[in-house]
Write a protein that holds these residues in place. Structure first.
Motif, PDB file in Angstrom:
ATOM      1  N   PHE A 162      23.066 -42.907 -38.380  1.00  0.00           N
ATOM      2  CA  PHE A 162      23.970 -43.744 -37.606  1.00  0.00           C
ATOM      3  C   PHE A 162      24.456 -43.027 -36.355  1.00  0.00           C
ATOM      4  CE2 PHE A 162      28.175 -45.654 -36.665  1.00  0.00           C
ATOM      5  CZ  PHE A 162      27.712 -46.925 -36.340  1.00  0.00           C
ATOM      6  N   TYR A 163      24.700 -41.718 -36.445  1.00  0.00           N
ATOM      7  CA  TYR A 163      25.141 -40.980 -35.258  1.00  0.00           C
ATOM      8  C   TYR A 163      24.033 -40.953 -34.210  1.00  0.00           C
ATOM      9  CZ  TYR A 163      27.178 -37.516 -32.203  1.00  0.00           C
ATOM     10  OH  TYR A 163      27.692 -36.887 -31.092  1.00  0.00           O
ATOM     11  N   LEU A 164      22.790 -40.747 -34.659  1.00  0.00           N
ATOM     12  CA  LEU A 164      21.661 -40.771 -33.722  1.00  0.00           C
ATOM     13  C   LEU A 164      21.534 -42.140 -33.059  1.00  0.00           C
ATOM     14  CD1 LEU A 164      19.023 -38.845 -35.881  1.00  0.00           C
ATOM     15  CD2 LEU A 164      19.918 -38.068 -33.677  1.00  0.00           C
ATOM     16  N   ILE A 170      20.176 -40.512 -26.038  1.00  0.00           N
ATOM     17  CA  ILE A 170      20.880 -39.309 -25.578  1.00  0.00           C
ATOM     18  C   ILE A 170      20.327 -38.083 -26.294  1.00  0.00           C
ATOM     19  CG2 ILE A 170      23.112 -38.142 -25.458  1.00  0.00           C
ATOM     20  CD1 ILE A 170      24.430 -40.871 -25.389  1.00  0.00           C
ATOM     21  N   ALA A 171      20.022 -37.037 -25.542  1.00  0.00           N
ATOM     22  CA  ALA A 171      19.547 -35.790 -26.133  1.00  0.00           C
ATOM     23  C   ALA A 171      20.709 -35.104 -26.847  1.00  0.00           C
ATOM     24  CB  ALA A 171      18.976 -34.879 -25.051  1.00  0.00           C
ATOM     25  N   LEU A 172      20.511 -34.800 -28.121  1.00  0.00           N
ATOM     26  CA  LEU A 172      21.571 -34.200 -28.937  1.00  0.00           C
ATOM     27  C   LEU A 172      21.104 -32.847 -29.467  1.00  0.00           C
ATOM     28  CD1 LEU A 172      22.432 -37.435 -30.926  1.00  0.00           C
ATOM     29  CD2 LEU A 172      23.832 -36.427 -29.117  1.00  0.00           C
ATOM     30  N   SER A 173      21.850 -31.814 -29.159  1.00  0.00           N
ATOM     31  CA  SER A 173      21.490 -30.480 -29.645  1.00  0.00           C
ATOM     32  C   SER A 173      21.797 -30.367 -31.130  1.00  0.00           C
ATOM     33  CB  SER A 173      22.278 -29.410 -28.886  1.00  0.00           C
ATOM     34  OG  SER A 173      23.655 -29.485 -29.204  1.00  0.00           O
ATOM     35  N   LYS A 209       9.194 -42.624 -36.325  1.00  0.00           N
ATOM     36  CA  LYS A 209       8.791 -42.481 -34.927  1.00  0.00           C
ATOM     37  C   LYS A 209       9.972 -42.594 -33.962  1.00  0.00           C
ATOM     38  CE  LYS A 209       7.746 -47.438 -34.442  1.00  0.00           C
ATOM     39  NZ  LYS A 209       6.683 -48.444 -34.244  1.00  0.00           N
ATOM     40  N   PHE A 210      11.063 -43.246 -34.409  1.00  0.00           N
ATOM     41  CA  PHE A 210      12.220 -43.421 -33.529  1.00  0.00           C
ATOM     42  C   PHE A 210      13.019 -42.133 -33.351  1.00  0.00           C
ATOM     43  CE2 PHE A 210      12.072 -47.990 -35.157  1.00  0.00           C
ATOM     44  CZ  PHE A 210      11.389 -48.444 -34.040  1.00  0.00           C
ATOM     45  N   ILE A 211      12.860 -41.170 -34.276  1.00  0.00           N
ATOM     46  CA  ILE A 211      13.577 -39.894 -34.168  1.00  0.00           C
ATOM     47  C   ILE A 211      12.666 -38.901 -33.464  1.00  0.00           C
ATOM     48  CG2 ILE A 211      14.711 -38.028 -35.415  1.00  0.00           C
ATOM     49  CD1 ILE A 211      15.313 -39.990 -37.642  1.00  0.00           C
ATOM     50  N   VAL A 212      12.999 -38.595 -32.246  1.00  0.00           N
ATOM     51  CA  VAL A 212      12.154 -37.763 -31.391  1.00  0.00           C
ATOM     52  C   VAL A 212      12.663 -36.329 -31.372  1.00  0.00           C
ATOM     53  CG1 VAL A 212      11.264 -37.444 -29.047  1.00  0.00           C
ATOM     54  CG2 VAL A 212      11.625 -39.762 -29.947  1.00  0.00           C
ATOM     55  N   THR A 213      11.755 -35.379 -31.571  1.00  0.00           N
ATOM     56  CA  THR A 213      12.102 -33.958 -31.503  1.00  0.00           C
ATOM     57  C   THR A 213      12.088 -33.489 -30.062  1.00  0.00           C
ATOM     58  OG1 THR A 213      11.151 -33.517 -33.689  1.00  0.00           O
ATOM     59  CG2 THR A 213      11.468 -31.629 -32.232  1.00  0.00           C
ATOM     60  N   ARG A 215      11.883 -30.252 -28.169  1.00  0.00           N
ATOM     61  CA  ARG A 215      11.518 -28.855 -28.434  1.00  0.00           C
ATOM     62  C   ARG A 215      12.537 -27.873 -27.840  1.00  0.00           C
ATOM     63  NH1 ARG A 215       6.892 -26.806 -30.215  1.00  0.00           N
ATOM     64  NH2 ARG A 215       5.838 -28.807 -29.893  1.00  0.00           N
ATOM     65  N   GLY A 216      13.004 -26.978 -28.714  1.00  0.00           N
ATOM     66  CA  GLY A 216      13.940 -25.953 -28.290  1.00  0.00           C
ATOM     67  C   GLY A 216      15.353 -26.444 -28.063  1.00  0.00           C
ATOM     68  N   MET A 217      15.609 -27.729 -28.400  1.00  0.00           N
ATOM     69  CA  MET A 217      16.932 -28.280 -28.116  1.00  0.00           C
ATOM     70  C   MET A 217      17.518 -29.019 -29.307  1.00  0.00           C
ATOM     71  SD  MET A 217      18.818 -31.096 -26.987  1.00  0.00           S
ATOM     72  CE  MET A 217      20.221 -31.378 -25.921  1.00  0.00           C
ATOM     73  N   GLY A 218      16.868 -30.117 -29.718  1.00  0.00           N
ATOM     74  CA  GLY A 218      17.411 -30.908 -30.808  1.00  0.00           C
ATOM     75  C   GLY A 218      16.638 -32.195 -31.001  1.00  0.00           C
ATOM     76  N   TYR A 219      17.358 -33.322 -31.030  1.00  0.00           N
ATOM     77  CA  TYR A 219      16.712 -34.607 -31.329  1.00  0.00           C
ATOM     78  C   TYR A 219      17.380 -35.736 -30.548  1.00  0.00           C
ATOM     79  CZ  TYR A 219      15.112 -31.884 -35.343  1.00  0.00           C
ATOM     80  OH  TYR A 219      14.558 -30.915 -36.138  1.00  0.00           O
ATOM     81  N   LYS A 220      16.685 -36.882 -30.511  1.00  0.00           N
ATOM     82  CA  LYS A 220      17.296 -38.103 -29.996  1.00  0.00           C
ATOM     83  C   LYS A 220      16.654 -39.303 -30.678  1.00  0.00           C
ATOM     84  CE  LYS A 220      14.339 -39.096 -25.974  1.00  0.00           C
ATOM     85  NZ  LYS A 220      14.320 -39.354 -24.515  1.00  0.00           N
ATOM     86  N   PHE A 221      17.371 -40.410 -30.693  1.00  0.00           N
ATOM     87  CA  PHE A 221      16.857 -41.652 -31.254  1.00  0.00           C
ATOM     88  C   PHE A 221      16.347 -42.494 -30.099  1.00  0.00           C
ATOM     89  CE2 PHE A 221      16.824 -45.888 -33.009  1.00  0.00           C
ATOM     90  CZ  PHE A 221      16.459 -45.710 -34.339  1.00  0.00           C
ATOM     91  N   ASP A 222      15.092 -42.901 -30.192  1.00  0.00           N
ATOM     92  CA  ASP A 222      14.464 -43.655 -29.104  1.00  0.00           C
ATOM     93  C   ASP A 222      13.855 -44.919 -29.671  1.00  0.00           C
ATOM     94  OD1 ASP A 222      13.363 -44.490 -26.771  1.00  0.00           O
ATOM     95  OD2 ASP A 222      11.873 -42.888 -26.596  1.00  0.00           O
ATOM     96  N   GLY A 223      14.627 -46.014 -29.610  1.00  0.00           N
ATOM     97  CA  GLY A 223      14.131 -47.290 -30.136  1.00  0.00           C
ATOM     98  C   GLY A 223      14.743 -48.459 -29.395  1.00  0.00           C
TER      99      GLY A 223
END
Length: 229
Positions: A162-164, A170-173, A209-213, A215-223
């Motif tokens: 839910f937070y994602l 938004i890029a989240l560390s 697939k909606f949770i994108v890595t 690299r070297g930072m964190g994750y974001k939700f892309d949907g």
């Protein structure tokens, strides 16, 4: 007022937690072992449980699993063991936080407040449901379905998802996720986030697939979100 169930076989610890909790305005109940905690939860509802791990009759982990069969009550585990394995095992069964003994009662109360605040945030959201293709999130009901089939997410997986979603695009560390989803500054290895992301992706199936890595930072939700009333 929020109601807390304090479960520990040491009366002194129960008394300390009770004293601080009631001073902050919480209502409390006590159990001295896991079996008693399960029985109490069958009869009463609680806003949160503070649960020791090593107890007679039924250990804390087993008690949580039994309680979660009928009620989704947030749980903070207490333990004299602080190994990463123990913490990750607790998170995997759906524990919301993990406090190592000896602990500061003030810090424990701060974590209790953080967990309760996270639980209330979803209910305050005006959008009841969110949909991303076949992935549907019932915000108020804290339920997730995949192509119409209920997904078996732990409370922590739901909080993370839910937070994602709430911060879609938004890029989240990892540090930001630890701070916001776990609700406090995490003293340890940020691989905790990676472990939970892996578990969440497994639960989401093809919609991982909606949770994108990043690299070297964190994750974001892309949907492409489609809100549903």
């Amino acid at each position: 007022m929020p109601k807390i169930l304090i479960v520990d076989d040491e009366k002194m610890i129960r008394n300390v937690v009770k004293e601080y909790a009631e001073f902050e305005g919480y209502e409390t109940a006590e159990a001295e072992n896991g079996m008693e905690a399960v029985e109490i939860c069958r009869k009463e509802d609680f806003d949160i449980i503070v649960m020791d791990i090593m107890m007679p009759r039924l250990d804390g982990y087993s008690a949580v699993k039994e309680i979660r069969k009928t009620k989704q009550i947030p749980v903070i585990m207490l333990s004299a063991r602080g190994e990463e394995y123990d913490k990750l095992f607790g998170f995997e069964i759906g524990v919301d936080d993990y406090v190592v003994k000896p602990f500061s009662p003030k810090e424990l109360l701060a974590r209790i407040k953080a967990v309760l605040k996270r639980g209330g945030a979803a209910e305050e959201n005006k959008i009841e449901k969110l949909r991303f293709e076949g992935l549907e999130i019932n915000v108020v009901g804290r339920e997730v379905t995949i192509d119409g089939v209920p997904a078996q997410l732990t409370p922590k997986e739901y909080d993370l998802l839910f937070y994602l979603v709430r911060n879609k695009g938004i890029a989240l560390s990892r540090e930001k996720l630890l701070e916001e989803v776990w609700g406090y500054d995490f003293y340890g290895d940020d691989r905790t986030v990676d472990t939970h992301i892996k578990m969440l992706r497994s639960s989401l199936g093809e919609y991982r697939k909606f949770i994108v890595t990043l690299r070297g930072m964190g994750y974001k939700f892309d949907g492409g979100e489609v809100p549903r009333a």
